[in-house]
Design a protein around this motif. Sequence first.
Motif, PDB file in Angstrom:
ATOM      1  N   GLN A 130       9.934 108.096   0.928  1.00 19.99           N
ATOM      2  CA  GLN A 130      10.559 107.377   2.052  1.00 19.99           C
ATOM      3  C   GLN A 130      12.023 107.764   2.157  1.00 19.99           C
ATOM      4  OE1 GLN A 130       9.803 103.120   2.335  1.00 19.99           O
ATOM      5  NE2 GLN A 130       7.994 103.334   1.041  1.00 19.99           N
ATOM      6  N   GLU A 131      12.546 107.723   3.404  1.00 18.72           N
ATOM      7  CA  GLU A 131      13.934 108.146   3.643  1.00 18.72           C
ATOM      8  C   GLU A 131      14.943 107.056   3.278  1.00 18.72           C
ATOM      9  OE1 GLU A 131      15.374 110.914   5.674  1.00 18.72           O
ATOM     10  OE2 GLU A 131      13.570 111.942   4.952  1.00 18.72           O
ATOM     11  N   GLU A 132      14.708 105.859   3.840  1.00 17.88           N
ATOM     12  CA  GLU A 132      15.695 104.781   3.735  1.00 17.88           C
ATOM     13  C   GLU A 132      15.774 104.210   2.331  1.00 17.88           C
ATOM     14  OE1 GLU A 132      17.724 103.065   6.164  1.00 17.88           O
ATOM     15  OE2 GLU A 132      17.417 105.011   7.138  1.00 17.88           O
ATOM     16  N   VAL A 133      16.990 104.129   1.786  1.00 18.19           N
ATOM     17  CA  VAL A 133      17.121 103.535   0.454  1.00 18.19           C
ATOM     18  C   VAL A 133      17.714 102.130   0.536  1.00 18.19           C
ATOM     19  CG1 VAL A 133      17.234 105.633  -0.943  1.00 18.19           C
ATOM     20  CG2 VAL A 133      19.306 104.777   0.153  1.00 18.19           C
ATOM     21  N   PRO A 134      17.331 101.259  -0.408  1.00 24.35           N
ATOM     22  CA  PRO A 134      17.840  99.881  -0.391  1.00 24.35           C
ATOM     23  C   PRO A 134      19.302  99.816  -0.842  1.00 24.35           C
ATOM     24  CG  PRO A 134      16.446 100.229  -2.300  1.00 24.35           C
ATOM     25  CD  PRO A 134      16.390 101.488  -1.503  1.00 24.35           C
ATOM     26  N   GLN A 135      19.909  98.639  -0.669  1.00 25.86           N
ATOM     27  CA  GLN A 135      21.335  98.437  -0.936  1.00 25.86           C
ATOM     28  C   GLN A 135      21.697  98.313  -2.416  1.00 25.86           C
ATOM     29  OE1 GLN A 135      24.247  97.851   0.982  1.00 25.86           O
ATOM     30  NE2 GLN A 135      23.088  98.962   2.550  1.00 25.86           N
ATOM     31  N   ARG A 136      20.937  97.461  -3.104  1.00 22.67           N
ATOM     32  CA  ARG A 136      21.380  97.086  -4.461  1.00 22.67           C
ATOM     33  C   ARG A 136      21.304  98.258  -5.434  1.00 22.67           C
ATOM     34  NH1 ARG A 136      18.682  91.818  -6.827  1.00 22.67           N
ATOM     35  NH2 ARG A 136      19.778  92.524  -8.708  1.00 22.67           N
ATOM     36  N   ASP A 137      22.314  98.344  -6.302  1.00 19.46           N
ATOM     37  CA  ASP A 137      22.404  99.434  -7.284  1.00 19.46           C
ATOM     38  C   ASP A 137      21.141  99.560  -8.120  1.00 19.46           C
ATOM     39  OD1 ASP A 137      24.892 100.033  -6.447  1.00 19.46           O
ATOM     40  OD2 ASP A 137      25.938  99.035  -8.107  1.00 19.46           O
ATOM     41  N   VAL A 138      20.622  98.405  -8.554  1.00 21.69           N
ATOM     42  CA  VAL A 138      19.486  98.446  -9.481  1.00 21.69           C
ATOM     43  C   VAL A 138      18.256  99.062  -8.799  1.00 21.69           C
ATOM     44  CG1 VAL A 138      18.806  96.053  -8.962  1.00 21.69           C
ATOM     45  CG2 VAL A 138      18.154  97.081 -11.151  1.00 21.69           C
ATOM     46  N   HIS A 139      18.109  98.852  -7.493  1.00 24.07           N
ATOM     47  CA  HIS A 139      16.982  99.444  -6.756  1.00 24.07           C
ATOM     48  C   HIS A 139      17.301 100.885  -6.353  1.00 24.07           C
ATOM     49  CE1 HIS A 139      16.186  95.044  -5.421  1.00 24.07           C
ATOM     50  NE2 HIS A 139      15.480  95.322  -6.504  1.00 24.07           N
ATOM     51  N   ARG A 140      18.435 101.058  -5.685  1.00 24.00           N
ATOM     52  CA  ARG A 140      18.780 102.386  -5.169  1.00 24.00           C
ATOM     53  C   ARG A 140      18.950 103.389  -6.308  1.00 24.00           C
ATOM     54  NH1 ARG A 140      23.620 101.609  -2.941  1.00 24.00           N
ATOM     55  NH2 ARG A 140      24.472 102.616  -4.795  1.00 24.00           N
ATOM     56  N   GLY A 141      19.563 102.932  -7.387  1.00 22.93           N
ATOM     57  CA  GLY A 141      19.829 103.826  -8.525  1.00 22.93           C
ATOM     58  C   GLY A 141      18.551 104.408  -9.097  1.00 22.93           C
ATOM     59  N   TRP A 142      17.502 103.582  -9.139  1.00 22.62           N
ATOM     60  CA  TRP A 142      16.239 104.056  -9.724  1.00 22.62           C
ATOM     61  C   TRP A 142      15.571 105.096  -8.819  1.00 22.62           C
ATOM     62  CZ3 TRP A 142      14.825 104.670 -14.291  1.00 22.62           C
ATOM     63  CH2 TRP A 142      13.489 104.817 -14.661  1.00 22.62           C
ATOM     64  N   ILE A 143      15.749 104.928  -7.513  1.00 27.87           N
ATOM     65  CA  ILE A 143      15.208 105.915  -6.565  1.00 27.87           C
ATOM     66  C   ILE A 143      16.039 107.207  -6.643  1.00 27.87           C
ATOM     67  CG2 ILE A 143      14.801 106.430  -4.117  1.00 27.87           C
ATOM     68  CD1 ILE A 143      14.415 103.336  -3.741  1.00 27.87           C
ATOM     69  N   ASP A 144      17.362 107.037  -6.582  1.00 25.80           N
ATOM     70  CA  ASP A 144      18.239 108.227  -6.552  1.00 25.80           C
ATOM     71  C   ASP A 144      18.083 109.114  -7.791  1.00 25.80           C
ATOM     72  OD1 ASP A 144      19.208 107.667  -4.072  1.00 25.80           O
ATOM     73  OD2 ASP A 144      21.096 106.779  -4.766  1.00 25.80           O
ATOM     74  N   LEU A 145      17.803 108.485  -8.930  1.00 24.03           N
ATOM     75  CA  LEU A 145      17.645 109.275 -10.166  1.00 24.03           C
ATOM     76  C   LEU A 145      16.491 110.270 -10.058  1.00 24.03           C
ATOM     77  CD1 LEU A 145      18.002 106.811 -13.171  1.00 24.03           C
ATOM     78  CD2 LEU A 145      19.289 108.921 -12.840  1.00 24.03           C
ATOM     79  N   HIS A 146      15.529 109.961  -9.162  1.00 26.36           N
ATOM     80  CA  HIS A 146      14.306 110.764  -9.107  1.00 26.36           C
ATOM     81  C   HIS A 146      14.159 111.562  -7.830  1.00 26.36           C
ATOM     82  CE1 HIS A 146      13.330 107.285 -11.836  1.00 26.36           C
ATOM     83  NE2 HIS A 146      13.261 108.333 -12.616  1.00 26.36           N
ATOM     84  N   ARG A 147      15.274 111.700  -7.084  1.00 24.36           N
ATOM     85  CA  ARG A 147      15.086 112.475  -5.864  1.00 24.36           C
ATOM     86  C   ARG A 147      16.221 113.435  -5.523  1.00 24.36           C
ATOM     87  NH1 ARG A 147      14.231 108.957  -0.817  1.00 24.36           N
ATOM     88  NH2 ARG A 147      16.263 108.662   0.044  1.00 24.36           N
ATOM     89  N   SER A 148      16.939 113.898  -6.524  1.00 24.78           N
ATOM     90  CA  SER A 148      17.977 114.894  -6.238  1.00 24.78           C
ATOM     91  C   SER A 148      17.361 116.298  -6.205  1.00 24.78           C
ATOM     92  CB  SER A 148      19.045 114.831  -7.326  1.00 24.78           C
ATOM     93  OG  SER A 148      18.455 115.188  -8.550  1.00 24.78           O
ATOM     94  N   GLU A 149      18.128 117.217  -5.646  1.00 19.19           N
ATOM     95  CA  GLU A 149      17.752 118.637  -5.678  1.00 19.19           C
ATOM     96  C   GLU A 149      17.588 119.094  -7.138  1.00 19.19           C
ATOM     97  OE1 GLU A 149      16.370 121.563  -3.777  1.00 19.19           O
ATOM     98  OE2 GLU A 149      17.181 119.866  -2.654  1.00 19.19           O
ATOM     99  N   THR A 150      18.465 118.585  -7.985  1.00 21.23           N
ATOM    100  CA  THR A 150      18.422 118.933  -9.410  1.00 21.23           C
ATOM    101  C   THR A 150      17.123 118.471 -10.044  1.00 21.23           C
ATOM    102  OG1 THR A 150      20.730 118.243  -9.306  1.00 21.23           O
ATOM    103  CG2 THR A 150      19.890 118.884 -11.476  1.00 21.23           C
ATOM    104  N   PHE A 151      16.699 117.247  -9.689  1.00 20.22           N
ATOM    105  CA  PHE A 151      15.461 116.727 -10.281  1.00 20.22           C
ATOM    106  C   PHE A 151      14.260 117.541  -9.803  1.00 20.22           C
ATOM    107  CE2 PHE A 151      11.989 113.472 -10.593  1.00 20.22           C
ATOM    108  CZ  PHE A 151      11.943 113.462 -11.980  1.00 20.22           C
TER     109      PHE A 151
END
Length: 230
Positions: free
Chosen positions: A160-181
């Motif tokens: 999904q494109e849209e990420v949630p606001q809170r760090d605890v939610h967004r952080g867990w998504i962002d950790l697994h969707r970078s170009e590096t990952f």
Amino acid sequence: MTTTGIGALIEVSADGSVSALMRSTSEQWAAAINHRFVRELFAGTVDEAVMRDYLVQDYQFFESFLSMLGACVAHADELDAKLRFARQLGMLVADEDTYFVDSFVELGVDPSDYLRPELAAPTARFRDLMDSAVDSASYPQLLVVLVVAEWLYLDWAESQEEVPQRDVHRGWIDLHRSETFRGWVQFLVYELERVFPTENDHGSEAEDLARTWRRAVDLECAFFDNVYDD
Ligand SMILES: Cc1ncc(C[n+]2csc(CCO)c2C)c(N)n1
């Protein structure tokens, strides 16, 4: 080279071993990446107790996961691969561990609650699977578990494109969707394809690996299910 439907972010050869493994678990894979937990995480509506429970259990998963990467430094058959695993270990200490510790603060979980929790059944089974891969000292066995654990996470995090606001939610998504990952997952998939035993030479080893693959995918589903079970 082509891509499969699910897991389409990663290149696999259509007639290769990894593609066949993927096809053997397409339903379970789809169930995991569309799981209620993933949907609620993106929506930012995961119940606080569910998020706490998930992260406490995942921190226990993380510990055995680190041992697998260490075992890959030991048992990979090429220097370049050993260096890649060593770099990933360094990155995890910096980024992933920091996310966990910050999140436990945000969610009010004390170290006494997250350092030695009672393991849920799927966590215990996953740890057994990872610890067996470490004990096997077999690079292909280690890679099978790593490919499932990492690719499935890339797949849901990119779903999904849209990420949630809170760090605890967004952080867990962002950790697994970078170009590096994505690059890391691609590396693991190439490695598994490269070292996968051919049927003719090692039929039973290939079957063993296929069994481990299916078990890992089932455990990913069970791991998500578990946080809604109690
Ligand atoms: C049950 C479960 N399965 C897979 C992962 C994925 N994962 C484990 S460690 C790590 C760091 C990246 O290299 C990632 C993405 C997870 N966290 N929990």
